[in-house]
Design a protein around this motif. Structure first.
Motif, short mmCIF file in Angstrom:
data_model
loop_
_atom_site.label_atom_id
_atom_site.label_comp_id
_atom_site.label_asym_id
_atom_site.label_seq_id
_atom_site.Cartn_x
_atom_site.Cartn_y
_atom_site.Cartn_z
N GLU A 208 0.82 -1.22 0.00
CA GLU A 208 0.00 0.00 0.00
C GLU A 208 0.85 1.26 0.00
OE1 GLU A 208 -3.30 0.38 -0.30
OE2 GLU A 208 -3.32 -1.78 -0.66
N LYS A 211 2.27 2.84 -3.28
CA LYS A 211 1.29 3.44 -4.19
C LYS A 211 1.37 4.96 -4.13
CE LYS A 211 -2.00 -0.42 -4.01
NZ LYS A 211 -3.36 -0.85 -3.55
N THR A 212 1.67 5.50 -2.94
CA THR A 212 1.79 6.95 -2.79
C THR A 212 3.24 7.40 -2.62
OG1 THR A 212 1.42 6.70 -0.40
CG2 THR A 212 -0.50 7.18 -1.77
N GLU A 213 4.13 6.43 -2.44
CA GLU A 213 5.56 6.75 -2.26
C GLU A 213 6.38 5.91 -3.26
OE1 GLU A 213 6.63 9.09 -0.40
OE2 GLU A 213 4.88 9.49 0.87
N GLU A 330 -0.15 2.26 7.64
CA GLU A 330 -0.71 3.57 8.00
C GLU A 330 0.36 4.45 8.65
OE1 GLU A 330 -3.98 2.68 10.52
OE2 GLU A 330 -5.28 1.95 8.88
N ALA A 333 3.03 5.49 6.01
CA ALA A 333 2.48 6.47 5.06
C ALA A 333 2.40 7.86 5.69
CB ALA A 333 1.09 6.02 4.59
N LYS A 334 1.99 7.91 6.95
CA LYS A 334 1.88 9.20 7.64
C LYS A 334 3.24 9.85 7.81
CE LYS A 334 0.13 11.33 11.89
NZ LYS A 334 -0.55 11.09 13.20
N SER A 337 4.83 10.97 4.35
CA SER A 337 4.12 12.06 3.66
C SER A 337 4.14 13.37 4.43
CB SER A 337 2.67 11.66 3.39
OG SER A 337 1.97 11.47 4.62
#
Length: 737
Positions: A208, A211-213, A330, A333-334, A337
């Protein structure tokens, strides 16, 4: 100051080896005139640096004793011990006790592992180490809590000093450039690989996160742990690599399969954006890798094992649930970001980590050593021992081992082993304990015990007066005739019965068994069987002192022992045989017990001279160190120290009790107490064999540690010695009034 370190050491690829090297050099920063040497524990040969002056063979107990001798004879001021159970040989690393208890200088101990649920050996070893130590160092507050709650350790000598860390002065971006990681968001885990590290949890979370990193790179730096490699090979690493492929994370996960230098490690830590320790259970009291990450000022995500809960408190890191890859995703990701959040964690960690640099840690150790060494009292501790310090007599384990037939021979731990059945030896001992204990420790079951053991003996006697010895659990005899030793022990017990028993029916049966066996007394050839039989006759004569026939029979049997002594002894070997074997003290004891009936000074002289010879070998520094049964002792030969048996201890107690009674010399009373204290930990392993929980006694001292089985012989021998010592205290108190 001259300091000896006992630990693993570089170039061994081991966290504790690295710790010891760092600590040694940190102390040297503050005391450059100090002489610091390492006593490296290993089974492999390494190309050690100059500071290693002695190699302790990990699995050779004599090597530990030689190391202690080297330290004592070469002017060291103190010893620093790095303790981890897996470093040292013997059960749970028991060999280290042989070393530290032989030292004559102060001992400082670093505990790298403190278990919440230790086994019996692990708990006993740690308690004994703390007892010997002048100072104990732990690296977390929870370690102090465990020492108090699990081990009942008084925290007065316990100090908290965090794991040391290097100086981290390298700029974050410069470190990335140095490692070729520019443009990457770097996630890092380092240390030995093993199933307990939980790295699969991080890999699964990355599905997961990436996907954003998309620029994320997870570095797993470190070799597979040597113990894991020996048993499972690279199975875990291959599993992780397979997991990476399954989730198509090849561009985001990189394994660095090496034991990196400290320079490399500093660069990796300074380069990482987030550090992860995903251990799978909480039982981790100290984590050097986590300490390094805090020292480096890393933003840390960790599972909540003990050390992590403490180090990452007050905003120094993030905790996520064990084995929860969703929560890990989670948290990562926090952090990745949110630059401000990440920098806040880094600043908090860096501020705390400044106090953990090796320069600061070395100063704290130096100050402690400067206080401890000048005030250390090397004089021996008071070895006085009172009746109140004795364990309370208990029938619990004896009754556990006894059924309606008799007492079973062996136990697996404290549970009766039916497969091994019964033996006459142990039922005779059980009768002896019951009779000797009735004066001071009688209870409502005493009569039933006497009846059971006497019935067993009666059932085992043959028509010719001899006895069977072994019987299986189906009550089938396993021999035609038992050993002479079992015969003699039975006669001893029956003699006590004739002296002590008031109930007519028991006395009459005991009398019939005793005298049915009588024709065989003169046929005995075994020295110990003769000695036991002499003891039985002596007990009978206390009851029938005018039986001249029995006195002459005693004289004949004692004469056999005297002739054996004269044939085997010389100026240097004052003994009955060419070897020291088992139950040795029973031989001089039988002569000392016979002397008042025979009034023969030669009997007394031989009894005391053989006692003196035996104790010259088995009493060392005031404590009992028995001849082990791995190899009987011969003149001029090395004496085996294992396995030592309770049987021999009890004979020493009886012997010294009688020597004190005859001579009134206090030294014999004190050595009786020293012999009994062997059961309580005053032995070569410094571990007690009496089990306060089960009320049984372990079967012996072996080269690997304590034999934790609690068979009939060992427990009965403990309580035989207990009754003798307890009664000796009472008699001594009465005599002093």
């Amino acid at each position: 100051m001259k300091i000896a370190y006992i630990s693993t050491y570089l170039p061994k690829e081991c966290g504790i080896a690295t710790f010891t090297s760092d600590l040694l050099h940190a102390i040297a920063l503050h005391n450059q005139e100090s002489v610091q040497h390492v006593f490296a524990v290993a089974r492999e040969d390494y190309n050690y640096p100059d500071e290693v002056v002695f190699k302790i063979d990990q699995y050779d107990q004599l090597s530990y004793i030689e190391a202690a001798k080297f330290i004592n004879e070469n002017g060291y001021d103190c010893v620093v011990l790095e303790h981890e159970y897996g470093i040292f040989g013997g059960n749970s690393g028991i060999y280290i006790l042989s070393l530290i208890n032989a030292l004559h200088i102060p001992l400082l101990v670093n505990f790298h592992t403190i278990l919440e649920k230790p086994n019996v050996d692990e708990k006993a070893i740690l308690i004994e180490i703390v007892k010997r130590a002048s100072l104990v160092i732990v690296m977390s507050n929870y370690a102090i809590t465990l020492l108090k709650s699990v081990y009942r350790i008084n925290s007065g000598k316990v100090k908290l000093i965090h794991h040391g860390v290097p100086e981290f002065n390298l700029d974050h971006e410069q470190a990335k450039i140095s490692k070729g990681l520019q443009g990457k968001k770097v996630l890092l885990t380092f240390g030995f690989l093993g199933r307990n590290k939980g790295i699969e949890m991080v890999i699964e979370s990355l599905v997961e996160v990436v996907k954003t990193e998309p620029d994320l790179l997870y570095l797993v730096v470190g070799k597979t742990h040597p113990n894991v490699l020996a048993h499972s090979g690279e199975e875990y690493r291959e599993y992780l690599e397979g997991l990476v492929k399954v989730h198509h994370l090849e561009e985001h996960v990189q394994f660095v399969n090496s034991f990196v230098s400290q320079t490399d490690l500093v660069e990796y830590l300074c380069a990482c954006d987030v550090y992860v320790t995903p251990y799978i259970n909480e039982a981790q009291i100290t984590s050097g890798t986590l300490s390094y990450a805090i020292g480096a000022g890393a933003a840390v995500v960790s599972t909540p094992y003990w050390h992590a809960r403490e180090l990452l408190a007050e905003g120094r890191g993030v905790l996520v649930e064990f084995k929860n890859s969703v929560k890990m995703a989670e948290a990562l990701a926090k952090l990745l970001s949110n630059v401000d959040y990440r920098m806040t964690l880094r600043d908090n960690a860096r501020s705390f980590g400044k106090e953990m640099t090796w320069r600061n840690i070395g100063l704290r150790y130096t100050r402690l050593l400067d206080k401890v060494v000048p005030t250390y009292d090397s004089s021996k501790e008071n070895v006085s021992f009172s009746r109140d310090e004795m364990p309370k007599f208990s029938w619990k384990h004896i009754d556990r081992m006894t059924n309606q037939v008799g007492i079973l021979q062996h136990a697996t731990y404290s549970i009766s082993n039916y497969r091994e059945g019964y033996c006459l030896d142990d039922n005779a001992r059980a009768l002896l304990v019951t009779l000797l204990a009735q004066r001071d420790f009688a209870d409502k079951k005493l009569d039933r015990r006497i009846s059971t053991y006497l019935s067993y003996i009666y059932y085992h006697q043959r028509e010719d007066g001899l006895f069977h010895n072994f019987m299986d659990f189906q009550n089938r005899f396993l021999d035609e005739v038992g050993s002479e030793d079992s015969f003699g022990r039975t006669i001893w017990a029956l003699g006590v019965l004739l002296r002590e028993m008031q109930l007519t029916s028991y006395y009459q049966l005991g009398y019939e068994i005793f005298f049915r066996a009588l024709p065989n007394f003169n046929l005995l050839r075994s020295n110990r069987a003769i000695a036991y039989t002499v003891l039985g006759i002596a007990e009978y004569l206390h009851h029938q002192s005018n039986d001249e026939v029995m006195i002459e029979l005693m004289r004949t049997l004692v004469g056999k022992l005297i002739r054996e002594y004269e044939a085997s002894s010389d100026e240097n070997w004052q003994w009955f045989e060419s070897v020291l074997a088992y139950d040795n003290a029973i031989l001089p004891y039988s002569l000392l017990i016979a002397y008042p009936f025979l009034n023969d000074e030669l009997v007394k002289q031989v009894g005391l001279s053989t006692l003196k010879f035996l104790e010259s070998i088995t009493i060392q520094n005031g404590a009992l160190s028995l001849v082990g049964n791995q190899e009987w002792a011969k003149q001029g030969k090395h004496i085996s120290k294992f396995g030592q048996q309770p049987l021999d201890v009890t004979a020493m107690v009886f012997m010294y009790r009688e020597a004190f009674r005859l001579t009134n010399k206090k030294v014999y009373f004190n050595r009786m107490l020293a012999s009994f204290r062997w059961f309580l930990g005053e032995n070569d392993l410094k571990l007690g064999l009496y089990d306060e929980e089960t009320k049984g006694c372990c079967d012996g001292l072996e080269s690997y540690g304590i034999n934790r089985n609690q068979g009939a012989e060992s427990t009965l021998c403990f309580y035989l010695a207990h009754t003798v010592v307890y009664r000796a205290f009472i008699d001594s108190d009465q005599d002093s009034r």
